[in-house]
Every structure is written in C-alpha cells, then in structure tokens.
Design an enzyme around this catalytic site. Sequence first.
Site, mmCIF file in Angstrom:
data_model
loop_
_atom_site.group_PDB
_atom_site.id
_atom_site.type_symbol
_atom_site.label_atom_id
_atom_site.label_comp_id
_atom_site.label_asym_id
_atom_site.label_seq_id
_atom_site.Cartn_x
_atom_site.Cartn_y
_atom_site.Cartn_z
ATOM 1 N N GLU A 243 4.671 -3.861 12.079
ATOM 2 C CA GLU A 243 3.572 -2.906 11.938
ATOM 3 C C GLU A 243 2.466 -3.641 11.210
ATOM 4 O O GLU A 243 2.599 -3.969 10.030
ATOM 5 C CB GLU A 243 4.040 -1.688 11.136
ATOM 6 C CG GLU A 243 2.963 -0.623 11.035
ATOM 7 C CD GLU A 243 3.188 0.353 9.888
ATOM 8 O OE1 GLU A 243 4.322 0.515 9.428
ATOM 9 O OE2 GLU A 243 2.189 0.938 9.453
ATOM 10 N N ASN B 297 0.795 -1.236 0.000
ATOM 11 C CA ASN B 297 0.000 0.000 0.000
ATOM 12 C C ASN B 297 0.822 1.279 0.000
ATOM 13 O O ASN B 297 0.373 2.311 -0.492
ATOM 14 C CB ASN B 297 -1.026 -0.006 1.137
ATOM 15 C CG ASN B 297 -0.402 -0.025 2.499
ATOM 16 O OD1 ASN B 297 0.788 -0.339 2.654
ATOM 17 N ND2 ASN B 297 -1.170 0.297 3.514
ATOM 18 N N CYS C 65 -3.395 0.797 7.031
ATOM 19 C CA CYS C 65 -3.530 0.196 8.363
ATOM 20 C C CYS C 65 -4.205 1.172 9.313
ATOM 21 O O CYS C 65 -4.916 0.769 10.227
ATOM 22 C CB CYS C 65 -2.170 -0.247 8.896
ATOM 23 S SG CYS C 65 -0.968 1.071 8.962
HETATM 24 O O1 LIG Z 1 -0.854 1.233 6.119
HETATM 25 C C1 LIG Z 1 -0.204 1.659 7.060
HETATM 26 C C2 LIG Z 1 0.450 2.975 6.983
HETATM 27 O O2 LIG Z 1 1.466 3.071 7.945
HETATM 28 C C3 LIG Z 1 -0.541 4.099 7.126
HETATM 29 O O3 LIG Z 1 0.066 5.318 6.909
HETATM 30 P P1 LIG Z 1 -0.828 6.618 6.742
HETATM 31 O O4 LIG Z 1 -1.567 6.827 8.022
HETATM 32 O O5 LIG Z 1 0.146 7.726 6.473
HETATM 33 O O6 LIG Z 1 -1.761 6.371 5.612
#
Ligand SMILES: O=C[C@H](O)COP(=O)(O)O
Length: 484
Positions: free
Chosen positions: A257, A161, A291
């Site tokens: 994570e 992602n 996430c």
């Molecule tokens: O998908 C997990 C990422 O750490 C989310 O990052 P973000 O809050 O900048 O979209």
Amino acid sequence: MSEVETIKAYPFLLNGEWQNTTSERTIEIESPSGAETPGAVQAMTESEVNAAISGANEAQKNWARKSFDERAQVLHSWADQLLLMKDEIAEAIMKEAGKGLSSAEKEVVRTADFIKYTAEEGKRLHGELINGGSFNAGSANKFALVNRNPIGVVLAISPFNYPVNLSAAKIAPALIGGNAVVFKPATQGAISGTLMIEALDKAGLPSGLVNLVTGKGAEIGDHLITHPLIDLINFTGGSQTGKSISQKASMVPLILELGGKDPAIVLEDADLDKAAADIASGGFSYSGQRCTAIKRVLVQDEKADELVAKIKEKMNGLKVGAPEDSADVTPLINSKAADYVTGLIDDAVEKGAEVASGNQREGNLIYPTLLDSVTKDMQIAWEEPFGPVIPVIRVESVDEAINIANESEYGLQASIFTKNMEQAIQIGNELEVGSVQINGKTERGPDHFPFLGVKSSGVGGQGIRKSIESMTREKVTVLNMTQG
Ligand SMILES: O=C[C@H](O)COP(=O)(O)O
C-alpha cells in the site's frame, strides 16, 4: 544520572519474552513538534531478527491447527485490551507521530473495531466444492475441495502515519487466517507499535506468534525482506521503498500500500459547498500525511474562482497548532518532510502559481496552503507532498481532467463531484485508480471495503475480507471417486 539514562527505552517482544537488545543500542524517537523525545526503542541485531523470524515460523504451525473461533477469541480480547490502554496508546501516537490527540484516540477505537470485525469475518471464511463434470472434458466423478490455508510467516511493515491502525490492519487478518507475524513498525511509530503488542500479549498471544522487531529500516530492512522464512510481505509506506522491496524480495507474495496523488475532479454542476468542505478536510486533516489525502484539485474553469473562494473559507475552520490541542494541522513528522513540502511550494510559486492561502512555516509546522493556477510544469502537479498543500489545476473540459488525472504515476483513489451520476460513473470507469468516490472525499474506510492502489500506488488488495484473502492461499484437494 545523565539525560540519556532518563529516557525510557521500550523492550521488544521475542518469543513470549520482553527483552532488551544485546547490542545495547537504542534509537531515540524524535518528536515532530520538537518537544522532548517520547522514548527510545531497541536497535535489534540481525541474530535477534533471525530469532524473531524462526520463532514465528515455529509458533505458526500450532496456530494453524486452531479453529477460527479460537483465533477469534484472541483477537476479541486484543481489541478489549487496546481499549483499556486507549489513553496511553493515543498519547504515544500523539507524541511520536504528531497526530492531534482526538484523532489519535479515534485511531485506537477504529483499530479495536477493525480487529473485532476481522475476528467475525474470519469465522465466515469458507471454501467451495467444484464438480469436475461442469467442465466439458471433466468427469462427474471428480470433485475439487477448495479451502483457504495460511501462508506462513507474514512480515508486516507499517508506516508512521497510522502506527496502530495500519499495523493491526495487517496483523489481525494475518492471525485470523492462521499465520504468524513478524511486525516491524516505523521507527517513529514504534512506541505506539510496542504498546499495541503489549495489549496483544495481555490478550493471551501464544509465544512467538507475533514477534516485534524494532530498528532502523536502513540497517535491518533488507535482512528482513530477504529472509528465507518470510512467506509474505505486507508493507505500507512510500512508493520508492515499496518498489525497492518488490525488487529485492524474490518469489514472495507482496501486498504493498503505497503513495497517492488523489485528484478531486470538480465538474461545473457540482455542489461546490460540499466539494470545498470535502477538499479541505480530505486534503488537510492530519496535515495531509495520509496516502488517501486529496492531493490535487482539477476543476472546470467556469467554477474555479468560486470553488477556490469556498475552499479558502472552509480552511478558516481548520485548527492549526499542537497535537495536544487536537489541531487538524500539526507539525510534519520531521524537518526533512517539511523541507520537501516547502520546496514544492517554492517551485510552484517561482513558476507562477498563486498562493490563495497559507505558505507560512514555523519549524515543522506548515500552515495549510492552497495554490491556485497550478500548471503541469510544476512539481506539485505530480509529486506527493505528504503535507498540507493542495494545488488547484484549472481545466477546460472533462476529458482534460481525466487525462491529467491519469497522467500521474499514482493510482490510489479519485473523487468526482457532480450531480450527474451517469457522467460520474463514466468518468470513474476511465480513471486509473483503485477506488472512485462520487461526491465524497478520498479515504480508506469504512475498513471492510476493498482498498487497493494501481500503478505506483500498490500491489494486491486489502480491506478486512480482502486482507484475509490476500494473506491466505487456496488449497485444492481433488477427490477421484471410484464408484460413479
Ligand atoms: O495513509 C494511508 C491510509 O491508509 C489512509 O487511511 P485513511 O483514508 O483512513 O486516512
């Protein structure tokens, strides 16, 4: 020339050389939109993976002797090269991850900023001196010099992602800390990952310091995570894979994570316009494939109708469609992911949830879907869709909201919308999550904030300074003075 021969197959970087695998096997990257494949990457063999790990192990020794300033120079130059390649890299992110073009461009810029901040933060890393005499039974003639040393070879495994940002968020802090890196991008993300390593190579990366490993996780994953020369694993991805890594990797420090089920808790005194705007953008941007996306709304009954109406209104502003048109909601990464989300919506509807908006599908594109009156017996109340669907659970009290929030197996972040700061802080203290956002959507950035999950959401801490600390270890040198 056959169709297969026209597909561009990207090489991997092994000990300073761009190479193709001796297996002659490549993996064609799928397009989430069903367009033609953006290319292929090499399916590396186990012996190539071994060479990548042992090469990194060798290269690390010299890198560890470099000053922070010398390491920072490479990182600054990497960030500059990334920006020069911004259009090409953003296009790759768009094509293989299905991310809207303008978001993909922002990802590259955010990554360059991340790397530059990391380079500077590394220079500010320092140890401490502890006087033995400050402990009751200690001697005033004894001192501990506590320094931070590299850990060795970091295995960085990144998700689809944020194929560039979440990769650099592992590689840059590992490098400034004096480590070498074996980098395994997600297969759908491996072209973007390859291009960002090309930028690093152009920036003067010492040979072997970062080796790129491409291939199916199912084929080479276990070999990587159990290799004796891997000294730390830094993984971002699904909770199930994270748990499996933690079971298989023995006596190796882990940074994981993982998934989330971030609630937006909306109290009766909340600014509902602000809450609705944050829920719509926090839940639906990049089709909820984050996430930290808002993955459930827990709203006090009295305000639920009004809130649902306002979220629907904000949803009208979302652009649904093609990544090329910079849409907010684009096709999900693959059909399996889309089927899973459809299954969760169907289960909720069968059990009595009301479709306030959405529930339409075209291929892997699922229209933003808001489900009202979701109850605890529905899968969507607990499972992480990683797609554009938000369940609204109506609650009678603040305590009920806290209980439902904490009943989740996940504990990444939570949002609380209220004008009562004192109550917000009290609620925040009760929530079993890594971060609480008061009057704001859940999100990781700014990237120098600590970022961590509890329960099934993760192990260890990240965020620029935390990441450097997590990928270095303290070394204690005790000075025993002979003359007092
Ligand atoms: O998908 C997990 C990422 O750490 C989310 O990052 P973000 O809050 O900048 O979209």
